[in-house]
Design a protein around this motif. Sequence first.
Motif, PDB file in Angstrom:
ATOM      1  N   ALA A 126       0.830  -1.212   0.000  1.00  0.00           N
ATOM      2  CA  ALA A 126       0.000   0.000   0.000  1.00  0.00           C
ATOM      3  C   ALA A 126       0.863   1.260   0.000  1.00  0.00           C
ATOM      4  O   ALA A 126       0.544   2.248  -0.668  1.00  0.00           O
ATOM      5  CB  ALA A 126      -0.935  -0.013   1.208  1.00  0.00           C
ATOM      6  N   LEU A 129       2.195   1.925  -3.373  1.00  0.00           N
ATOM      7  CA  LEU A 129       1.162   2.394  -4.291  1.00  0.00           C
ATOM      8  C   LEU A 129       0.741   3.833  -4.007  1.00  0.00           C
ATOM      9  O   LEU A 129      -0.163   4.360  -4.662  1.00  0.00           O
ATOM     10  CB  LEU A 129      -0.058   1.476  -4.222  1.00  0.00           C
ATOM     11  CG  LEU A 129       0.147   0.066  -4.806  1.00  0.00           C
ATOM     12  CD1 LEU A 129      -1.101  -0.791  -4.584  1.00  0.00           C
ATOM     13  CD2 LEU A 129       0.471   0.141  -6.298  1.00  0.00           C
ATOM     14  N   VAL A 281     -11.408   5.226  -7.057  1.00  0.00           N
ATOM     15  CA  VAL A 281     -10.411   4.265  -7.539  1.00  0.00           C
ATOM     16  C   VAL A 281      -9.655   3.675  -6.354  1.00  0.00           C
ATOM     17  O   VAL A 281      -9.290   2.494  -6.349  1.00  0.00           O
ATOM     18  CB  VAL A 281      -9.427   4.940  -8.522  1.00  0.00           C
ATOM     19  CG1 VAL A 281      -8.301   3.981  -8.908  1.00  0.00           C
ATOM     20  CG2 VAL A 281     -10.171   5.417  -9.759  1.00  0.00           C
ATOM     21  N   ASP A 282      -9.441   4.484  -5.310  1.00  0.00           N
ATOM     22  CA  ASP A 282      -8.734   4.014  -4.117  1.00  0.00           C
ATOM     23  C   ASP A 282      -9.426   2.808  -3.493  1.00  0.00           C
ATOM     24  O   ASP A 282      -8.765   1.911  -2.963  1.00  0.00           O
ATOM     25  CB  ASP A 282      -8.644   5.134  -3.074  1.00  0.00           C
ATOM     26  CG  ASP A 282      -7.727   6.264  -3.519  1.00  0.00           C
ATOM     27  OD1 ASP A 282      -7.012   6.071  -4.520  1.00  0.00           O
ATOM     28  OD2 ASP A 282      -7.728   7.322  -2.875  1.00  0.00           O
ATOM     29  N   THR A 283     -10.756   2.799  -3.544  1.00  0.00           N
ATOM     30  CA  THR A 283     -11.506   1.689  -2.964  1.00  0.00           C
ATOM     31  C   THR A 283     -11.178   0.373  -3.659  1.00  0.00           C
ATOM     32  O   THR A 283     -10.995  -0.665  -3.008  1.00  0.00           O
ATOM     33  CB  THR A 283     -13.018   1.963  -3.043  1.00  0.00           C
ATOM     34  OG1 THR A 283     -13.322   3.165  -2.321  1.00  0.00           O
ATOM     35  CG2 THR A 283     -13.814   0.806  -2.440  1.00  0.00           C
ATOM     36  N   ALA A 285      -8.424  -0.294  -5.180  1.00  0.00           N
ATOM     37  CA  ALA A 285      -7.055  -0.632  -4.787  1.00  0.00           C
ATOM     38  C   ALA A 285      -7.034  -1.288  -3.412  1.00  0.00           C
ATOM     39  O   ALA A 285      -6.310  -2.266  -3.178  1.00  0.00           O
ATOM     40  CB  ALA A 285      -6.181   0.625  -4.793  1.00  0.00           C
ATOM     41  N   ALA A 288      -8.204  -4.827  -3.630  1.00  0.00           N
ATOM     42  CA  ALA A 288      -7.158  -5.668  -4.231  1.00  0.00           C
ATOM     43  C   ALA A 288      -6.050  -5.962  -3.223  1.00  0.00           C
ATOM     44  O   ALA A 288      -5.584  -7.101  -3.095  1.00  0.00           O
ATOM     45  CB  ALA A 288      -6.587  -4.994  -5.472  1.00  0.00           C
ATOM     46  N   ILE A 289      -5.620  -4.927  -2.490  1.00  0.00           N
ATOM     47  CA  ILE A 289      -4.555  -5.122  -1.497  1.00  0.00           C
ATOM     48  C   ILE A 289      -5.041  -6.036  -0.378  1.00  0.00           C
ATOM     49  O   ILE A 289      -4.283  -6.877   0.125  1.00  0.00           O
ATOM     50  CB  ILE A 289      -4.097  -3.767  -0.926  1.00  0.00           C
ATOM     51  CG1 ILE A 289      -3.469  -2.912  -2.029  1.00  0.00           C
ATOM     52  CG2 ILE A 289      -3.093  -3.970   0.212  1.00  0.00           C
ATOM     53  CD1 ILE A 289      -3.211  -1.472  -1.610  1.00  0.00           C
TER      54      ILE A 289
END
Length: 378
Positions: A126, A129, A281-283, A285, A288-289
């Motif tokens: 994280a 990113l 978009v952060d959500t 990510a 996914a993380i």
Amino acid sequence: MDYLLEGIMSVTWAQLIMYAVGAALIWLAVKKEYEPALLLPMGFGAILVNLPLSGVIDQMMPGIGEMHGVIQWLFETTIEASEALPILLFIGIGAMIDFGPLLSQPIMFLFGAAAQFGIFFAISLASLLGFDLKDAASIGIIGAADGPTSILVSQIMHSNYVGAIAVAAYSYMALVPIIQPVAIKLVTTKKERKIHMAYSPKAVSKTTKILFPIIVTVIVGMISPASVALVGFLMFGNLIRECGVLQTLSNTAQNELTNLITLLLGITISFSMRADDFVRVDTLAIMAIGLVAFIFDTIGGVLFAKLMNLFLREKINPMIGAAGISAFPMSSRVVQKLASEEEKGNIILMHAVGANVSGQIASVIAGGLVIKLVSQYL
């Protein structure tokens, strides 16, 4: 007539997405029976807070002034102000856990520690990113496979993604029966999954079971003071269970208290699922993380077991390491199911349960360590 259509005309595309997210959570809860006690109120709450001019969150009403919404009030008083709900939930969780299988096989403590690898891997990922350290730490705790710990750490860290973290943590906990078998098979051979393990547990006295939660609280409090609330309430619930003189309170903690707190926590956390904060978009990510964290938790535990097998005469079924995550008792059941599928009659459930309850302790200790370490750099 325009008044009646005002709400419909005010719906945004982002709110429509959140209606779909809420419906998906409700479907998982009802149809698939994945963590229904939490996913259902979270899903319904996601719909409530995204209705135009919703009365469950604070808003300004023409001619009336500011109106206070009940879900926002619950969030501000029980989570944002004190993190009370996730901490109180640990009393019920502790009352549910029998540490006997772990105490009879102390070596299982190691698997609980090894299976937290995904937390630190996810924090690093994280950060790479571009997430702030406080957000990266909060996202990484999804790998604890423990919803209340994820919520608590994200609140203490004042993360901007509490809702996304809660959804990811509980969704992946519910999907453990799907995620873990794939991860386990990636790093094990069929021969390894067939390994039999003899079960000859040592007797655990009542005195030991009573002293265990007290000693663990003191030791962890000395090493990681930031995790005292987590570990302390977990162990307090277990002490109520094991003391033998508070059976009524133990039953209440396991049932009424846990059910009530879970219900309130689910619908309260939905305040963080408002479209403006969630549809980003952060959500994606974070989701996914979180998945990566769960996978690497599992892989970390399995690889540690394989490493131990290099030095042991009596080999360990490496799938036991996967049960070291905190998703209790789902993970131990998944491991036993895989063992039975590979060879009928291969019973490793009690070993897996020992590792699984170890993971419950390790996850809250890891949460406290992350809080302590990250707070030194903020």
